[in-house]
Write a protein that holds these residues in place. Structure first.
Motif, mmCIF file in Angstrom:
data_model
loop_
_atom_site.group_PDB
_atom_site.id
_atom_site.type_symbol
_atom_site.label_atom_id
_atom_site.label_comp_id
_atom_site.label_asym_id
_atom_site.label_seq_id
_atom_site.Cartn_x
_atom_site.Cartn_y
_atom_site.Cartn_z
ATOM 1 N N TYR A 37 -121.037 -87.646 32.032
ATOM 2 C CA TYR A 37 -119.660 -88.162 31.887
ATOM 3 C C TYR A 37 -119.531 -89.542 32.517
ATOM 4 O O TYR A 37 -118.590 -90.271 32.241
ATOM 5 C CB TYR A 37 -118.631 -87.164 32.450
ATOM 6 N N GLN B 246 -122.695 -90.659 44.948
ATOM 7 C CA GLN B 246 -121.579 -89.890 44.353
ATOM 8 C C GLN B 246 -120.802 -89.113 45.420
ATOM 9 O O GLN B 246 -120.485 -89.650 46.447
ATOM 10 C CB GLN B 246 -122.105 -89.009 43.211
ATOM 11 N N SER B 247 -120.551 -87.837 45.169
ATOM 12 C CA SER B 247 -119.613 -87.110 46.035
ATOM 13 C C SER B 247 -120.100 -86.903 47.467
ATOM 14 O O SER B 247 -119.307 -86.505 48.324
ATOM 15 C CB SER B 247 -119.302 -85.744 45.433
ATOM 16 N N ASN C 209 -112.033 -84.559 44.291
ATOM 17 C CA ASN C 209 -111.628 -85.933 43.974
ATOM 18 C C ASN C 209 -110.222 -86.304 44.450
ATOM 19 O O ASN C 209 -110.037 -87.381 45.026
ATOM 20 C CB ASN C 209 -111.782 -86.205 42.467
ATOM 21 N N GLU D 213 -119.017 -96.232 35.861
ATOM 22 C CA GLU D 213 -117.956 -95.306 36.278
ATOM 23 C C GLU D 213 -116.590 -95.984 36.216
ATOM 24 O O GLU D 213 -115.600 -95.356 35.831
ATOM 25 C CB GLU D 213 -118.228 -94.746 37.692
ATOM 26 N N ASN E 92 -109.976 -90.095 37.071
ATOM 27 C CA ASN E 92 -109.742 -90.393 38.493
ATOM 28 C C ASN E 92 -108.545 -91.328 38.668
ATOM 29 O O ASN E 92 -107.833 -91.252 39.673
ATOM 30 C CB ASN E 92 -110.995 -90.994 39.135
ATOM 31 N N TYR F 214 -113.058 -95.893 46.026
ATOM 32 C CA TYR F 214 -113.699 -94.576 45.889
ATOM 33 C C TYR F 214 -114.856 -94.669 44.886
ATOM 34 O O TYR F 214 -115.954 -94.148 45.139
ATOM 35 C CB TYR F 214 -112.656 -93.539 45.438
ATOM 36 N N TYR G 20 -118.303 -77.126 45.847
ATOM 37 C CA TYR G 20 -117.180 -76.832 44.954
ATOM 38 C C TYR G 20 -117.012 -75.342 44.732
ATOM 39 O O TYR G 20 -117.081 -74.568 45.663
ATOM 40 C CB TYR G 20 -117.319 -77.617 43.634
ATOM 41 N N VAL H 212 -123.039 -85.730 41.932
ATOM 42 C CA VAL H 212 -123.503 -85.627 40.545
ATOM 43 C C VAL H 212 -124.646 -86.597 40.232
ATOM 44 O O VAL H 212 -125.225 -86.546 39.154
ATOM 45 C CB VAL H 212 -122.359 -85.791 39.505
ATOM 46 N N GLY I 39 -122.004 -78.705 38.727
ATOM 47 C CA GLY I 39 -122.237 -80.110 39.090
ATOM 48 C C GLY I 39 -123.154 -80.266 40.290
ATOM 49 O O GLY I 39 -123.152 -81.308 40.955
HETATM 50 O O1 DON Z 1 -115.476 -89.009 40.836
HETATM 51 C C1 DON Z 1 -116.465 -88.556 40.258
HETATM 52 O O2 DON Z 1 -116.356 -87.825 39.293
HETATM 53 C C2 DON Z 1 -117.826 -88.936 40.778
HETATM 54 N N1 DON Z 1 -117.832 -90.275 41.270
HETATM 55 C C3 DON Z 1 -118.276 -88.020 41.866
HETATM 56 C C4 DON Z 1 -118.297 -86.564 41.475
HETATM 57 C C5 DON Z 1 -119.327 -85.763 42.170
HETATM 58 O O3 DON Z 1 -120.332 -86.233 42.634
HETATM 59 C C6 DON Z 1 -119.122 -84.305 42.162
HETATM 60 N N2 DON Z 1 -120.262 -83.660 42.798
HETATM 61 N N3 DON Z 1 -120.939 -82.762 42.684
#
Ligand code: DON
Length: 343
Positions: free
Chosen positions: A51, A87-88, A145, A189, A196, A220, A272, A290, A315
């Motif tokens: 995505y 990422q997260s 998020n 992104e 987001n 972010y 999660y 991710v 994820g």
């Molecule tokens: O905001 C997002 O969707 C990504 N930058 C981060 C999401 C993420 O890493 C979820 N993790 N498992």
């Protein structure tokens, strides 16, 4: 009824079987790291996140494992040098920075610290959870998020640049080196993060973000695009394992009394909607991204990180979950088990 064995459950059973084969003798950290690397190197399950288009292009065979003990010993296997986007996992360190700057209450009172039990970018979760007492706003946590974008907006600074310097600085200190943003991921992104942006606007409407939600979403997105390798991530995890001091550089990053709060949110929400299953099998506070990284913390013992891009439906990296569960269980890393790490 069909019996379903989750990836982590399978890893736990396999680790137990391996321990039985080895007899009572616990493996050394290097043996445990090497064994997990060899076992999962050829595993072909899951798929890269797509995505965010740039993530789909990352080599799915990239696999690196790193463990750093609280006294700074490093054990690695595979590719621990190639960078992926954090990422997260960055959500942990921005939350920690807000806690360092404004105290534990700031996160609890303004965002919440309870798991949503939903996907990381769920908007329904925001609408359906109970409200934080006193604010009337939904109770979330800084690892999903909506809570993470809100936490980023809480970092104090007169300009976007000033806030960014603090965010990247905290990540640098935790990793023990100067990190940089992977510009292709940041652009990819930024071009595709409409969800987001909607979350950012919703957080403004609920009063979590006080003004510029666009700036919060941009910062972010930038923090999520920081490039890290497995070694960096293991140093970051070990900084949390060692009470907030980077065990390799010896730099104090986070006050020791603030670490347990950070680890608690990781334990309940780090993977999660699979956080409970993960905790059940490993007992480790952890966080996934991710980009394919996962960090896990065995407090007072070690930090561990694995990078491997293919993810499961929640994820979370599949090889990373299995390798970390095996290694930690082999070394007695589960805090609930109260065992000592082998040397
Ligand atoms: O905001 C997002 O969707 C990504 N930058 C981060 C999401 C993420 O890493 C979820 N993790 N498992």
């Amino acid at each position: 009824m069909k019996r379903h064995v989750t990836p982590v459950a399978a890893a736990t059973i396999a680790a137990f079987a391996a321990a039985m084969t080895l007899g009572a003798q616990a493996p050394s950290p290097q043996q445990a790291v090497d064994a997990a690397y060899a076992k999962y190197k050829t595993l072909q399950e899951g798929k890269n996140a797509d995505y965010i288009p740039a993530l789909a292009k990352v080599d799915p065979n990239l696999f690196g494992v790193a463990l750093v003990t609280v006294d700074g010993k490093v054990f690695t296997a595979g590719d621990v040098r190639t960078e992926v986007s954090i990422q997260s996992i960055s959500k942990v360190f921005t939350m920690a920075q807000v806690i360092q700057e404004q105290g534990l209450d700031a996160i609890e009172k303004r965002i919440g610290v309870d798991a949503t039990g939903a996907r990381f970018n769920s908007i329904i979760a925001v609408e359906s959870v109970k409200v934080v007492q006193g604010t009337g706003a939904p109770e979330m946590n800084p690892l999903v998020n909506p809570g993470a974008i809100s936490a980023t907006s809480m970092v104090k600074g007169a300009s976007s640049d000033e806030v960014w310097k603090k965010i990247i600085g905290f990540h640098n200190d935790s990793a023990g080196r100067q990190l940089t943003v992977l510009q292709d991921v940041y652009k990819s992104e930024s071009d595709t993060n409409q969800r987001n942006q909607a979350i950012g606007a919703l957080m403004l409407a609920y009063g979590y973000i006080k003004n510029n939600w666009q700036q919060a979403v941009d910062l972010y997105t930038r923090q999520c695009s920081i490039g890290v390798n497995a070694q960096d991530l293991a140093n970051m995890a070990a900084t949390l394992a060692a009470g907030g001091t980077n065990p390799v550089t010896k730099k104090k990053v986070l006050d020791t009394d603030k670490v347990p709060g950070v680890l608690a949110v990781m334990a309940t929400a780090g993977l999660y909607d699979d956080s409970g299953k993960w905790l059940y099998h490993t007992g480790l506070p952890a966080k996934s991204g991710v980009g394919g990284g996962i960090i896990a913390v065995s407090p007072g013992k070690f930090g561990i990180a694995v990078v491997s891009p293919p993810l499961d439906d929640a994820g979370n990296s599949i090889r990373a979950q299995r390798a970390i569960a095996d290694i930690s269980n082999a070394l007695g890393g589960n805090p609930y088990a109260g065992k000592k790490v082998g040397s």
